[in-house]
Scaffold this active site. Structure first.
Site, PDB file in Angstrom:
ATOM      1  CB  THR A 190      10.919  -8.457 -12.793  1.00 44.51           C
ATOM      2  OG1 THR A 190      11.903  -8.018 -13.748  1.00 44.51           O
ATOM      3  CG2 THR A 190      10.484  -9.877 -13.113  1.00 44.51           C
TER       4      THR A 190
ATOM      5  CB  CYS B 133       3.460   1.903  10.120  1.00 43.30           C
ATOM      6  SG  CYS B 133       2.550   0.549   9.463  1.00 43.30           S
TER       7      CYS B 133
ATOM      8  CB  ALA C  27      -0.932  -0.012   1.205  1.00 38.22           C
ATOM      9  CB  THR C  28       4.090   2.148   1.609  1.00 39.40           C
ATOM     10  OG1 THR C  28       3.641   1.797   2.931  1.00 39.40           O
ATOM     11  CG2 THR C  28       5.000   3.350   1.692  1.00 39.40           C
TER      12      THR C  28
ATOM     13  CD  GLN D 255      -5.880  -1.864   8.748  1.00 38.12           C
ATOM     14  OE1 GLN D 255      -6.455  -2.930   8.947  1.00 38.12           O
ATOM     15  NE2 GLN D 255      -4.588  -1.706   8.992  1.00 38.12           N
TER      16      GLN D 255
ATOM     17  CB  ALA E 263      -1.009  -9.093  -0.084  1.00 45.23           C
ATOM     18  CG  HIS E 264       1.254  -6.995   5.168  1.00 41.43           C
ATOM     19  ND1 HIS E 264       1.382  -6.661   6.493  1.00 41.43           N
ATOM     20  CD2 HIS E 264       1.395  -5.850   4.474  1.00 41.43           C
ATOM     21  CE1 HIS E 264       1.615  -5.350   6.590  1.00 41.43           C
ATOM     22  NE2 HIS E 264       1.622  -4.845   5.382  1.00 41.43           N
TER      23      HIS E 264
ATOM     24  CG  ASN F   4      -3.960   2.968  10.468  1.00 45.40           C
ATOM     25  OD1 ASN F   4      -4.435   3.995   9.982  1.00 45.40           O
ATOM     26  ND2 ASN F   4      -2.796   2.966  11.065  1.00 45.40           N
TER      27      ASN F   4
HETATM   28  N1  PLP Z   1      -2.411   2.395   5.045  1.00 45.46           N
HETATM   29  C1  PLP Z   1      -2.966   1.835   6.129  1.00 45.46           C
HETATM   30  C2  PLP Z   1      -4.295   2.325   6.614  1.00 45.46           C
HETATM   31  C3  PLP Z   1      -2.288   0.821   6.828  1.00 45.46           C
HETATM   32  O1  PLP Z   1      -2.849   0.277   7.915  1.00 45.46           O
HETATM   33  C4  PLP Z   1      -1.030   0.402   6.336  1.00 45.46           C
HETATM   34  C5  PLP Z   1      -0.251  -0.621   7.082  1.00 45.46           C
HETATM   35  O2  PLP Z   1       0.046  -0.439   8.234  1.00 45.46           O
HETATM   36  C6  PLP Z   1      -0.500   0.993   5.191  1.00 45.46           C
HETATM   37  C7  PLP Z   1      -1.228   1.990   4.578  1.00 45.46           C
HETATM   38  C8  PLP Z   1       0.819   0.564   4.611  1.00 45.46           C
HETATM   39  O3  PLP Z   1       0.694  -0.697   4.014  1.00 45.46           O
HETATM   40  P1  PLP Z   1       1.965  -1.530   3.490  1.00 45.46           P
HETATM   41  O4  PLP Z   1       2.554  -2.177   4.694  1.00 45.46           O
HETATM   42  O5  PLP Z   1       1.423  -2.522   2.526  1.00 45.46           O
HETATM   43  O6  PLP Z   1       2.891  -0.598   2.811  1.00 45.46           O
END
Ligand code: PLP
Length: 377
Positions: free
Chosen positions: A241, A325, A72-73, A183, A204-205, A149
């Site tokens: 890739t 995070c 997502a980042t 989320q 995905a995680h 989150n």
């Molecule tokens: N956005 C939200 C709301 C999240 O909870 C997270 C993960 O903590 C992220 C973004 C970042 O996701 P990723 O770990 O896939 O970069």
């Protein structure tokens, strides 16, 4: 490591058996580069597109609207970095409760002359009328997450997109409505095609898939211009890739989380209700708003977050004293404070997050343990 009494699924959800099997199978079946023109490459490419189709089917969108990323980042970065292609800086509207992956763009945008407006979120909710009041002719992007989150607040993305679309009628350009939906995926109702969202990020995680793979949904590719098209992979949106085994495993995890969704939602709602009741009886204060995602419950104890988290850890329960995070950095605003609670309550908040695999017993054991700890408050 035993998974029992794990209540930190919003930080990461360990890979499910199904996605581990899917990963291993894909890694051995498709060892070649999906861009290679030989038979092995063509087969890998076919598998990649089948994974995309599977994700698209589950999310009721078109395959070409999905771009696989490293998480997502990266998906979020693609949206924000895309603004740098604009000839002139304009306005960006975000909320004060966005994830750091969004907020970390504020200094860069400001340095490049962008006007960044951060909206309040009393009780965790961003009001559509506040978005409306902040819209200007210069606005290029509105970024409001689907589900927070830290407290699980579910934002009214439909109402927000409605005010943007209405305002846009008087403009020559489109305002991109981006929603970080990490989320929300597989956990709360999310209709990308009907919500009016232009772009959304997924990981995905958080749903039992592998780490290091995610997705960007873009309603129309022209809305986002990549800074790194490189070899033209992912329709020129994301060069490099493809992480094929992870992508295939992600698509299987996604299909799995949507399987028997209604029953899962009902069960999670009951677990969340029980947690709210039990922890209130144990003397904790509930910070998550009513109507929040059943998967995330934020509460405050009379003790500082770190102390309470450690006490639970000593008793075998894994919870979070914030978002994983931001735990390292301990910077920026506390989301519970942004909700309107005082500093003290914010500094004593913890996040309890669950998944479909969380059992009634785990919930009852957590409640009983907190009740036992009450004498130490
Ligand atoms: N956005 C939200 C709301 C999240 O909870 C997270 C993960 O903590 C992220 C973004 C970042 O996701 P990723 O770990 O896939 O970069």
């Amino acid at each position: 490591m035993a998974m029992q009494n794990y209540f930190d699924y919003a930080a990461t959800c360990p890979m499910s058996e199904l996605s581990i099997r899917s990963y291993a199978k894909a890694a051995s079946e498709y060892p070649f580069n999906p861009s290679s023109k030989h038979r092995g490459g063509r087969e890998a490419h076919k598998a990649l597109e089948e994974a995309r189709e599977k994700c698209a089917r589950v999310l009721s969108v078109m395959p070409e609207q999905l771009v696989f990323t490293s998480g997502a980042t990266e998906s979020i970065s693609m949206v924000f970095e895309s603004l740098l292609w604009q000839k002139k800086p304009g306005r960006v509207i975000i909320s004060r409760i966005e994830h750091d992956a969004v907020k970390s763009f504020i200094p860069l945008l400001k340095e490049k002359g962008w006007d960044v407006v951060q909206l309040k979120a009393k009780d965790g909710i961003v009001k559509a009328e506040d978005v409306k009041a902040a819209l200007t002719e210069e606005t290029r992007l509105v970024s409001i997450m689907s589900v927070n989150n830290v407290n699980g607040a579910v934002e009214d993305v439909n109402a927000i997109s409605a005010v943007i679309r209405e305002y846009e009628k008087s403009l020559k350009h489109r305002i991109i409505f981006f929603s970080d939906s990490v989320q929300a995926l597989g956990k709360v109702g999310l209709s990308l095609s009907e919500s009016g969202i232009d772009a959304a990020s997924f990981s995905a995680h958080k749903i039992g898939g592998p780490r290091g793979v995610g997705m960007l949904y873009v309603r129309k590719k022209e809305l986002i211009r990549s800074l790194a098209p490189a070899g033209g992979q992912e329709g020129g949106m994301r060069g490099g890739t493809e992480n094929l085994a992870s992508i295939i495993s992600f698509s299987d995890a996604l299909e799995d989380i949507y399987h028997e969704r209604a029953e899962k939602e009902k069960r999670m709602a009951a677990l969340n209700k029980r947690l709210r009741e039990g922890l209130s009886e144990a003397g904790l204060l509930i910070n998550s708003p009513d109507g929040a995602s059943p998967y995330i419950l934020n509460v405050s104890s009379p003790l500082p977050s770190e102390v309470f988290t450690r006490m639970l850890d000593d008793r075998g329960f894994s919870v979070s004293s914030g978002s994983a995070c931001s735990n390292n950095a301990r910077k920026g605003e506390n989301i519970i404070e942004v909700m309107g609670y005082g500093r003290e309550r914010a500094m004593s908040s913890i996040r309890i997050s669950m998944f479909d695999s969380t059992s009634e017993k785990e919930v009852e054991d957590l409640i009983a343990t907190v009740k036992e700890m009450k004498s130490e408050f």
